[in-house]
Design an enzyme around this catalytic site. Structure first.
Site, short mmCIF file in Angstrom:
data_model
loop_
_atom_site.label_atom_id
_atom_site.label_comp_id
_atom_site.label_asym_id
_atom_site.label_seq_id
_atom_site.Cartn_x
_atom_site.Cartn_y
_atom_site.Cartn_z
NE ARG A 55 -2.48 1.66 3.39
CZ ARG A 55 -2.31 1.07 4.57
NH1 ARG A 55 -2.67 -0.18 4.74
NH2 ARG A 55 -1.79 1.72 5.59
CE1 TYR A 109 -15.63 11.11 -17.90
CE2 TYR A 109 -14.68 10.96 -15.70
CZ TYR A 109 -15.34 10.38 -16.77
OH TYR A 109 -15.69 9.06 -16.70
CG ASP A 182 -8.14 15.37 -16.33
OD1 ASP A 182 -7.34 14.82 -17.11
OD2 ASP A 182 -9.21 14.85 -15.98
CE LYS A 207 -10.76 7.35 -20.65
NZ LYS A 207 -10.82 7.61 -19.26
C1 LIG Z 1 -10.66 13.81 -18.90
C2 LIG Z 1 -10.88 12.63 -18.00
N1 LIG Z 1 -10.42 12.69 -16.74
C3 LIG Z 1 -10.61 11.66 -15.90
C4 LIG Z 1 -11.29 10.52 -16.26
C5 LIG Z 1 -11.50 9.42 -15.28
O1 LIG Z 1 -10.63 8.38 -15.53
P1 LIG Z 1 -10.90 6.86 -15.07
O2 LIG Z 1 -12.09 6.38 -15.85
O3 LIG Z 1 -9.61 6.19 -15.39
O4 LIG Z 1 -11.19 6.90 -13.61
C6 LIG Z 1 -11.77 10.42 -17.58
C7 LIG Z 1 -12.48 9.20 -18.02
O5 LIG Z 1 -13.07 9.15 -19.07
C8 LIG Z 1 -11.57 11.51 -18.46
O6 LIG Z 1 -12.03 11.48 -19.72
#
Ligand SMILES: Cc1ncc(COP(=O)(O)O)c(C=O)c1O
Length: 393
Positions: A55, A109, A182, A207
């Site tokens: 962890r 998002y 992000d 992604k």
């Molecule tokens: C821009 C963005 N940030 C964060 C996330 C969240 O990622 P995760 O699905 O890996 O938790 C996504 C998921 O589609 C996203 O498109």
């Protein structure tokens, strides 16, 4: 030893020899053994570098963290079980010794909006949304809310707006707020938020970084000031990425720059083809001269790299026409997510923006005819051919 003891101990806990594996293996051990209690004590006390418990840190995950920190130019990185876990821990780290108030981009998002409104706000964090492409509006919101943290995305979803990240960082800095970015859509090939003055760059590693549609993961990269708190919170909360996902992500990252270059080039071709199609009323793509943030994109993005997401509106289309069009796709995968080697299409009204009222969606500029295409590494002719036959149907 009796057989019941041998089965547990024989062959295990060997010191590695002088060899060094050329790639990082999957280290599945949940705890680590040292030859002396003195040494284990130093590792537990963090006076000596070493692994003690999964962890806290794991060798497979630590290798991935070193890799992504290097790509983003950060002091250190924390790999998490999902992008959302990464955003969550980045925000609570940013707010740890600051005012419990967040100013966030209006076009985040969906799950990030839920995180702010359903998790942080009920626990006492004030949340305010603002159009971060409008710097005057942002300054006013920051002056009023006096936030401890700003949260933005490099390229917004699904309309692909691009805020002036360096100016946003100045505003955050002057207000004593941390800036969390992000960077999932842009990736460090296009923009590195810490170089622009941000304190944290976060990723859904699910992604582009992993890139093959077989991993759920996230990464937070931070500056020096915040890294000790980030790691300490992670040791307590345990949102960490597992060793197998770390291995897969690291394997994916090795081809990330090549994939991304190809995906960006493919997206440029697809976007310009779509722009002249009679059944398409509008294309949203950062390379377009009509893009509302064209000047920012020219200033901040490297030449010829505009990301690999293309959003476009089908002419006079609602849900039924979009469903017919998407059902007619042969090769492009109808699925949520983005950034994989295969091209994927998503209908925001049905998925990422489903919970938002039609009126609010309209104000955001998300029409019922809008689809989002994540362009893959396939031959661009094949992507275009699939779009063409589906549009014709
Ligand atoms: C821009 C963005 N940030 C964060 C996330 C969240 O990622 P995760 O699905 O890996 O938790 C996504 C998921 O589609 C996203 O498109």
């Amino acid at each position: 030893m009796k057989i019941h003891t041998k089965v547990v101990h024989a062959g295990d806990r060997k010191k590695p020899g002088p060899h060094i594996p050329v790639t990082t293996p999957v280290h599945t051990a949940s705890s680590y053994f040292y030859e002396s209690m003195e040494q284990l004590d130093r590792v537990f006390g963090q006076e000596e570098k070493g692994f003690s418990y999964a962890r806290y840190e794991n060798p497979s995950t630590a290798a991935l963290e070193e890799l992504v920190a290097a790509l983003e130019g950060g002091h250190g990185a924390l790999a998490c079980a999902s992008g959302m876990a990464a955003i969550h821990i980045a925000l609570i780290t940013a707010l740890a010794d600051r005012r419990k108030s967040v100013v966030a981009a209006g076009a985040l998002y969906g799950a990030s909006v839920s995180l702010l409104l359903q998790v942080l706000e009920p626990s006492g964090v004030a949340v305010r949304f603002v159009d971060v492409c409008d710097l005057d509006a942002l300054r006013a919101a920051v002056a009023e809310a006096r936030p401890g943290c700003l949260l933005i995305e490099t390229i917004s979803n699904p309309l692909l707006r691009v805020p002036q990240m360096d100016r946003v960082a100045e505003i955050a800095n002057e207000a004593g707020a941390a800036l969390v970015v992000d960077n999932t859509f842009a990736t460090p090939l296009i923009l590195r938020p810490l170089e622009q003055g941000a304190n944290f760059a976060v990723h859904s590693a699910t992604k582009y970084l992993a890139g093959h549609g077989d991993v759920l993961g996230g990464v937070v990269v931070s500056d020096e000031r915040h890294f000790a708190t980030l790691r300490a919170l992670s040791r307590t909360l345990g949102p960490v990425m597992g060793p197998f996902e770390s291995y897969l992500t690291m394997r994916g990252v090795k081809t990330f720059a090549l994939r991304m270059e190809r995906q960006c080039a493919n997206a440029c071709r697809v976007a310009s083809w779509l722009a002249s199609h009679p059944r398409v009323s509008r294309v949203h793509f950062p390379a377009s001269a009509e893009h509302p943030d064209a000047a920012t994109i020219r200033r901040l993005f490297p030449p010829n790299l505009f990301g690999a997401i293309v959003s476009f509106e089908l002419k006079d289309a609602g849900r039924n026409e979009v469903f017919r069009f998407m059902d007619a796709l042969n090769m492009i995968v109808r699925a949520t997510s983005l950034g994989d080697v295969h091209s994927m299409m998503l209908y925001p009204v049905m998925s990422s923006h489903r919970e938002i009222s039609p009126k609010h969606r309209e104000r955001m500029g998300i029409s019922d005819g809008l689809v989002r295409l994540s362009v893959g590494i396939e031959a661009p002719e094949d992507i275009i051919e699939d779009l063409e036959q589906a549009l014709a149907s």
